[in-house]
Design an enzyme around this catalytic site. Structure first.
Site, PDB file in Angstrom:
ATOM      1  N   ASP A  92       0.871  -1.179   0.000  1.00  0.00           N
ATOM      2  CA  ASP A  92       0.000   0.000   0.000  1.00  0.00           C
ATOM      3  C   ASP A  92       0.910   1.233   0.000  1.00  0.00           C
ATOM      4  OD1 ASP A  92      -0.127   1.128   3.083  1.00  0.00           O
ATOM      5  OD2 ASP A  92       0.032  -1.050   3.042  1.00  0.00           O
ATOM      6  N   GLU A 183      -8.058   5.096  11.982  1.00  0.00           N
ATOM      7  CA  GLU A 183      -6.979   4.810  12.928  1.00  0.00           C
ATOM      8  C   GLU A 183      -7.064   5.615  14.212  1.00  0.00           C
ATOM      9  OE1 GLU A 183      -3.144   5.106  10.984  1.00  0.00           O
ATOM     10  OE2 GLU A 183      -4.058   4.710   9.034  1.00  0.00           O
TER      11      GLU A 183
END
Length: 287
Positions: A92, A183
């Protein structure tokens, strides 16, 4: 009448002062300065390691420590990859990797082919990743299975964030489902409000692309806040700890490191394992 007489005191002679010698004064001054210099040098030598460290002259030590940490990380990366023979491996990336030479992006550890890549598209309600278009096209030209993700900011409007992602990303047949990256915890709002916002983003994106999004988060965040309330979604989990050697049975993807080296990409890059082989990976792509 008695006459008073005043006696004169005899004048005492003063001894003349000796003139201070010019050279003796200088010698004294230089001696004192010399003593301080020697003292300073002595202290400096005794504590030389500390001084050099804080002044930055021991950068070689820091470089050695960083290299050692990287070496240990590489050993773990290799072991994890060995433990997942046959699983699809991917990356990623975002603008933090700078300009990527996609023509060179082929394998990790020169032995494991890279099958897929997740690319950051947007963040919050106003940020388009500076390298998204180039990375999106580069991955396509490289014939890697690609997916786009959105970095969610808890304190910004969830529907505005969804609109930005939809405006930026055009998914094609063979692309991976959209990903919501969560997150952080919200400031000034409850967890219930956060979960409502996440649901709104997920629903809006699913309604547009006609495919259920994937949720990316850390393992602790997943266990503490999302696992129970979002059990109807598939998860991409980040965990870099040494005790974790295998992908979780209920994880779709596992981001097992953030410190891998891949040809064509400067600096460190994240590497992920799909809980299946390359053929199974194609099965979950957009039709």
């Amino acid at each position: 009448m008695r006459r008073t007489t005043t006696r004169r005191k005899s004048a005492t002679r003063r001894k003349p002062r000796k003139k201070a010698s010019f050279f003796s004064g200088k010698v004294r001054s230089y001696s004192i300065i010399g003593i301080f210099i020697l003292l300073f040098l002595g202290v400096g030598y005794h504590y030389r390691d500390g001084f050099l460290y804080y002044l930055g002259f021991k950068s070689y030590k820091l470089k050695y420590e960083a290299a050692e940490a990287k070496r240990i990380s590489d050993v773990r990366n290799y072991q994890v990859l060995e433990n997942h023979q046959g699983k699809a491996i991917g990356l990623d990336v975002s603008e933090f990797q700078g300009k990527i030479d996609w023509t060179l992006v082929e394998t990790i550890e020169e032995n494991y082919p890279l099958e897929f890549v997740f690319i950051r598209a947007t963040a919050g309600n106003d940020r388009v990743d500076g390298q998204f278009e180039k990375n999106w096209l580069g991955a396509k030209n490289r014939e890697m299975i690609r997916g786009a993700y959105h970095y969610y900011r808890p304190n910004e409007n969830s529907l505005e964030q969804a609109k930005l992602f939809i405006k930026t990303v055009q998914l094609k047949k063979g692309d991976l489902p959209p990903v919501l990256d969560i997150e952080k915890l919200p400031k000034g709002q409850s967890l219930d409000s956060l979960k409502i916002g996440l649901r709104r983003w997920l629903n809006a994106v699913e309604a547009h692309y006609k495919v259920k999004p994937i949720i990316y988060t850390g393992e602790k965040y997943y266990d503490d806040f999302l696992k129970e309330d979002f059990s109807d979604y598939l998860f991409w989990i980040a965990n870099y700890n040494f005790y974790r050697e295998k992908i979780g049975g209920d994880w779709l993807f596992w981001q097992f490191t953030e410190k891998a080296s891949v040809t064509g990409i400067k600096g460190n890059v994240d590497v992920n394992i799909f809980n299946g082989d390359a053929e199974q990976l194609r099965f979950i792509t957009v039709e």
